[in-house]
Design a protein around this motif. Structure first.
Motif, PDB file in Angstrom:
ATOM      1  N   SER A  11       0.794  -1.339  -0.007  1.00  0.00           N
ATOM      2  CA  SER A  11      -0.020   0.061   0.025  1.00  0.00           C
ATOM      3  C   SER A  11       0.957   1.404  -0.066  1.00  0.00           C
ATOM      4  O   SER A  11       1.613   1.545   1.049  1.00  0.00           O
ATOM      5  CB  SER A  11      -0.902   0.089   1.281  1.00  0.00           C
ATOM      6  OG  SER A  11      -1.255   1.332   1.542  1.00  0.00           O
ATOM      7  N   THR A  13      -0.059   4.208   0.335  1.00  0.00           N
ATOM      8  CA  THR A  13      -0.395   5.073   1.540  1.00  0.00           C
ATOM      9  C   THR A  13       0.384   4.798   2.990  1.00  0.00           C
ATOM     10  O   THR A  13       0.961   5.641   3.567  1.00  0.00           O
ATOM     11  CB  THR A  13      -1.982   4.987   1.777  1.00  0.00           C
ATOM     12  OG1 THR A  13      -2.554   5.063   0.686  1.00  0.00           O
ATOM     13  CG2 THR A  13      -2.385   6.032   2.828  1.00  0.00           C
ATOM     14  N   VAL A  14       0.578   3.344   3.121  1.00  0.00           N
ATOM     15  CA  VAL A  14       1.208   3.130   4.216  1.00  0.00           C
ATOM     16  C   VAL A  14       2.593   3.158   4.129  1.00  0.00           C
ATOM     17  O   VAL A  14       3.164   3.860   5.165  1.00  0.00           O
ATOM     18  CB  VAL A  14       0.914   1.521   4.583  1.00  0.00           C
ATOM     19  CG1 VAL A  14       1.711   0.983   5.879  1.00  0.00           C
ATOM     20  CG2 VAL A  14      -0.512   1.326   4.855  1.00  0.00           C
ATOM     21  N   ASN A  57       0.061  -9.314   4.273  1.00  0.00           N
ATOM     22  CA  ASN A  57      -0.513  -9.605   2.880  1.00  0.00           C
ATOM     23  C   ASN A  57      -0.008  -8.952   1.838  1.00  0.00           C
ATOM     24  O   ASN A  57      -0.305  -7.692   1.539  1.00  0.00           O
ATOM     25  CB  ASN A  57      -2.057  -9.584   2.987  1.00  0.00           C
ATOM     26  CG  ASN A  57      -2.769 -10.523   3.754  1.00  0.00           C
ATOM     27  OD1 ASN A  57      -2.654 -11.667   3.851  1.00  0.00           O
ATOM     28  ND2 ASN A  57      -3.665  -9.848   4.762  1.00  0.00           N
ATOM     29  N   MET A  58       0.829  -9.739   0.789  1.00  0.00           N
ATOM     30  CA  MET A  58       1.547  -8.728  -0.204  1.00  0.00           C
ATOM     31  C   MET A  58       1.608  -9.632  -1.338  1.00  0.00           C
ATOM     32  O   MET A  58       1.669 -11.033  -1.153  1.00  0.00           O
ATOM     33  CB  MET A  58       2.904  -8.247   0.269  1.00  0.00           C
ATOM     34  CG  MET A  58       2.940  -7.303   1.205  1.00  0.00           C
ATOM     35  SD  MET A  58       4.560  -6.624   1.596  1.00  0.00           S
ATOM     36  CE  MET A  58       5.315  -8.091   2.459  1.00  0.00           C
ATOM     37  N   PRO A  59       1.486  -9.065  -2.601  1.00  0.00           N
ATOM     38  CA  PRO A  59       1.824 -10.146  -3.716  1.00  0.00           C
ATOM     39  C   PRO A  59       3.098 -10.617  -3.850  1.00  0.00           C
ATOM     40  O   PRO A  59       3.970 -10.235  -3.370  1.00  0.00           O
ATOM     41  CB  PRO A  59       1.388  -9.177  -5.031  1.00  0.00           C
ATOM     42  CG  PRO A  59       1.651  -7.621  -4.513  1.00  0.00           C
ATOM     43  CD  PRO A  59       1.413  -7.873  -2.767  1.00  0.00           C
ATOM     44  N   SER A  86      -2.765  -5.622   9.296  1.00  0.00           N
ATOM     45  CA  SER A  86      -4.322  -5.291   9.529  1.00  0.00           C
ATOM     46  C   SER A  86      -4.908  -6.534  10.373  1.00  0.00           C
ATOM     47  O   SER A  86      -6.155  -6.617  10.744  1.00  0.00           O
ATOM     48  CB  SER A  86      -5.090  -4.810   8.746  1.00  0.00           C
ATOM     49  OG  SER A  86      -4.819  -5.244   7.100  1.00  0.00           O
ATOM     50  N   GLU A  87      -4.261  -7.681  10.153  1.00  0.00           N
ATOM     51  CA  GLU A  87      -4.751  -8.807  10.653  1.00  0.00           C
ATOM     52  C   GLU A  87      -4.384  -8.745  12.105  1.00  0.00           C
ATOM     53  O   GLU A  87      -3.402  -8.734  12.559  1.00  0.00           O
ATOM     54  CB  GLU A  87      -3.911 -10.293  10.002  1.00  0.00           C
ATOM     55  CG  GLU A  87      -4.063 -10.406   8.614  1.00  0.00           C
ATOM     56  CD  GLU A  87      -5.356 -11.050   8.324  1.00  0.00           C
ATOM     57  OE1 GLU A  87      -6.309 -11.644   9.370  1.00  0.00           O
ATOM     58  OE2 GLU A  87      -5.557 -11.555   7.282  1.00  0.00           O
ATOM     59  N   ASP A  88      -5.503  -8.876  12.955  1.00  0.00           N
ATOM     60  CA  ASP A  88      -5.156  -8.912  14.329  1.00  0.00           C
ATOM     61  C   ASP A  88      -5.508 -10.296  15.017  1.00  0.00           C
ATOM     62  O   ASP A  88      -5.555 -10.029  16.464  1.00  0.00           O
ATOM     63  CB  ASP A  88      -6.015  -7.685  15.033  1.00  0.00           C
ATOM     64  CG  ASP A  88      -7.483  -7.910  15.175  1.00  0.00           C
ATOM     65  OD1 ASP A  88      -8.029  -8.852  14.233  1.00  0.00           O
ATOM     66  OD2 ASP A  88      -8.307  -7.555  15.728  1.00  0.00           O
ATOM     67  N   GLY A  96       3.638 -15.128  12.826  1.00  0.00           N
ATOM     68  CA  GLY A  96       4.674 -14.192  12.949  1.00  0.00           C
ATOM     69  C   GLY A  96       5.669 -14.530  13.585  1.00  0.00           C
ATOM     70  O   GLY A  96       7.083 -14.449  13.260  1.00  0.00           O
ATOM     71  N   ALA A 101       9.684 -13.106  13.616  1.00  0.00           N
ATOM     72  CA  ALA A 101       9.414 -11.584  13.809  1.00  0.00           C
ATOM     73  C   ALA A 101       9.744 -11.290  15.083  1.00  0.00           C
ATOM     74  O   ALA A 101       9.693 -12.066  16.158  1.00  0.00           O
ATOM     75  CB  ALA A 101       7.837 -11.158  13.379  1.00  0.00           C
ATOM     76  N   VAL A 106      -0.369  -3.769  14.844  1.00  0.00           N
ATOM     77  CA  VAL A 106      -1.762  -3.653  14.091  1.00  0.00           C
ATOM     78  C   VAL A 106      -2.188  -2.431  13.431  1.00  0.00           C
ATOM     79  O   VAL A 106      -2.172  -1.499  14.112  1.00  0.00           O
ATOM     80  CB  VAL A 106      -2.990  -4.281  15.219  1.00  0.00           C
ATOM     81  CG1 VAL A 106      -4.125  -4.253  14.368  1.00  0.00           C
ATOM     82  CG2 VAL A 106      -2.624  -5.486  15.740  1.00  0.00           C
ATOM     83  N   LYS A 107      -2.498  -2.671  12.425  1.00  0.00           N
ATOM     84  CA  LYS A 107      -2.915  -1.383  11.653  1.00  0.00           C
ATOM     85  C   LYS A 107      -4.521  -1.292  11.901  1.00  0.00           C
ATOM     86  O   LYS A 107      -5.285  -2.210  11.878  1.00  0.00           O
ATOM     87  CB  LYS A 107      -2.987  -1.425  10.173  1.00  0.00           C
ATOM     88  CG  LYS A 107      -1.407  -1.559   9.531  1.00  0.00           C
ATOM     89  CD  LYS A 107      -1.625  -1.905   8.047  1.00  0.00           C
ATOM     90  CE  LYS A 107      -0.241  -2.315   7.388  1.00  0.00           C
ATOM     91  NZ  LYS A 107      -0.536  -2.967   6.127  1.00  0.00           N
TER      92      LYS A 107
ATOM     93  N   VAL B 173      -4.811  -8.723  -3.610  1.00  0.00           N
ATOM     94  CA  VAL B 173      -4.238  -9.521  -2.332  1.00  0.00           C
ATOM     95  C   VAL B 173      -4.695  -8.457  -1.159  1.00  0.00           C
ATOM     96  O   VAL B 173      -4.731  -7.080  -1.411  1.00  0.00           O
ATOM     97  CB  VAL B 173      -2.634  -9.249  -2.337  1.00  0.00           C
ATOM     98  CG1 VAL B 173      -2.089  -9.524  -0.917  1.00  0.00           C
ATOM     99  CG2 VAL B 173      -1.957 -10.030  -3.327  1.00  0.00           C
ATOM    100  N   ASP B 175      -6.454  -7.997   3.210  1.00  0.00           N
ATOM    101  CA  ASP B 175      -6.741  -8.766   4.440  1.00  0.00           C
ATOM    102  C   ASP B 175      -8.334  -8.468   4.329  1.00  0.00           C
ATOM    103  O   ASP B 175      -8.881  -7.678   4.744  1.00  0.00           O
ATOM    104  CB  ASP B 175      -6.184  -7.962   5.545  1.00  0.00           C
ATOM    105  CG  ASP B 175      -6.585  -8.309   6.865  1.00  0.00           C
ATOM    106  OD1 ASP B 175      -7.293  -9.330   7.061  1.00  0.00           O
ATOM    107  OD2 ASP B 175      -6.420  -7.524   7.682  1.00  0.00           O
ATOM    108  N   LYS B 183     -10.521  -3.339  16.442  1.00  0.00           N
ATOM    109  CA  LYS B 183      -9.122  -3.839  16.221  1.00  0.00           C
ATOM    110  C   LYS B 183      -8.567  -4.064  17.736  1.00  0.00           C
ATOM    111  O   LYS B 183      -8.645  -2.959  18.671  1.00  0.00           O
ATOM    112  CB  LYS B 183      -8.333  -3.078  15.347  1.00  0.00           C
ATOM    113  CG  LYS B 183      -8.738  -3.199  14.081  1.00  0.00           C
ATOM    114  CD  LYS B 183      -7.978  -4.614  13.675  1.00  0.00           C
ATOM    115  CE  LYS B 183      -8.478  -4.689  12.133  1.00  0.00           C
ATOM    116  NZ  LYS B 183      -7.989  -6.151  11.770  1.00  0.00           N
TER     117      LYS B 183
END
Lengths: 123, 198
Positions: A11, A13-14, A57-59, A86-88, A96, A101, A106-107, B173, B175, B183
């Protein structure tokens, strides 16, 4: 010389938000759009990367795969890696941690929380 | 053997074939039930995702507008303060200048903090983009299933219908749990998990 941090997220933006927050706090930032891009860039760098911040989550190559690859490489076996996802769920956090890691954020997140987390490893 | 026997055989044969055809149609319809049921289950999820995008975009926009309003007010106050400093400079009131400068420094710091809050809120773009990808993926799946049904009704082989659909499908891709709210973001709880297992 400023410490170098690599930011990996698909992303824009991120990437922009994280880079801005890190640069404002005196860090040098390099970015990548997915795991494959990160490996390519990190292997071509002459300077040491002090810390890595990656999405999950990335291609092409996701965050888990990227961490596994980096942990197998002697040069990055101990580099702190912060997951930013964003997976919490607990499963994601535990997976992870299992792949190597150092920490998990978390986003959406606050810039101040990110800087505090980064400081834990770089101060 | 009666004279009508060949006709009876013929009718019996026709009826048997008709029954087989009806059975085939019934089993075909049964096969169609699954994709239809699955498609109908996905529609509410996609709708829920789209509603969530609308709500979260609105909330983030309001949060940003509130902060922008505050920033504009602080900048206007700062301009007034700087005008006052010009007057104090002319009059040589150095003590007043210093006190006002402190106020302006404080205002600048609040403005800076508000700008950070706006930046935090701008993350809604990433989250809603993931939610949109999730909704789009559900809708594409429904489209794919409906095309399969259409293909089956036309007697088109499955792989032919699949091929048409795959051409238009984008790799996504995302989430599926991306959310601006709801959250568990308590960092100490996350750190605990890492510390316990580490």
């Amino acid at each position: 010389m400023a410490l170098k941090i690599m930011v990996i997220d698909d992303s824009p933006t991120v990437v922009k938000f994280v880079s801005f927050s890190l640069k404002k706090n005196g860090y040098d930032v390099i970015t990548a759009c997915d795991g494959m891009d990160a490996i390519e860039k990190i292997s071509n760098l002459s300077d040491e990367v002090s810390l890595i911040i990656t999405d999950l989550n990335m291609p092409n190559l996701d965050g888990y795969g990227l961490i596994e690859v980096l942990r197998q490489n002697q040069e990055h076996a101990d580099t702190p890696i912060i997951i930013l996802s964003s997976e919490d769920g607990d499963d994601d956090r535990e997976r992870g941690m299992e792949v190597g890691a150092s920490s998990y954020l978390v986003k959406p997140f606050k810039a101040s929380v990110l800087i505090t987390e980064v400081s834990k490893y770089l101060n | 053997m009666s004279e009508n026997q060949p006709l009876q055989f013929k009718i019996q044969e026709e009826i048997t074939e008709l029954a087989a055809s009806v059975n085939e149609i019934v089993s075909r319809f049964r096969e169609l039930q699954n994709p239809l049921r699955e498609s109908s289950e996905k529609v509410p999820i996609a709708t829920e995702q789209l509603d969530k995008i609308s709500e979260q975009t609105e909330a983030a926009t309001h949060q940003m507008l509130d902060r922008v309003e505050k920033i504009v007010q602080q900048v206007e106050d700062s301009k007034k303060g700087l005008d006052e400093i010009k007057v104090y400079t002319k009059d040589g009131r150095t003590g007043d200048i210093s006190a006002l400068a402190d106020v302006l420094i404080e205002k600048a710091s609040v403005t800076c903090n508000d700008a950070y809050i706006i930046m935090d809120a701008l993350q809604f773009q990433d989250i809603t983009s993931q939610q949109m990808n999730h909704a789009a993926s559900l809708l594409e799946d429904i489209e794919f299933r409906l095309q399969s049904i259409m293909g089956a009704l036309k007697g088109q082989p499955d792989d032919e219908a699949d091929g048409d659909n795959q051409q238009n499908k984008r790799d996504r891709v995302y989430d599926p749990h991306a959310d601006l709210f709801d959250k568990r973001t308590d960092q100490s709880a996350i750190d605990d998990i890492f510390a316990r297992k580490g």
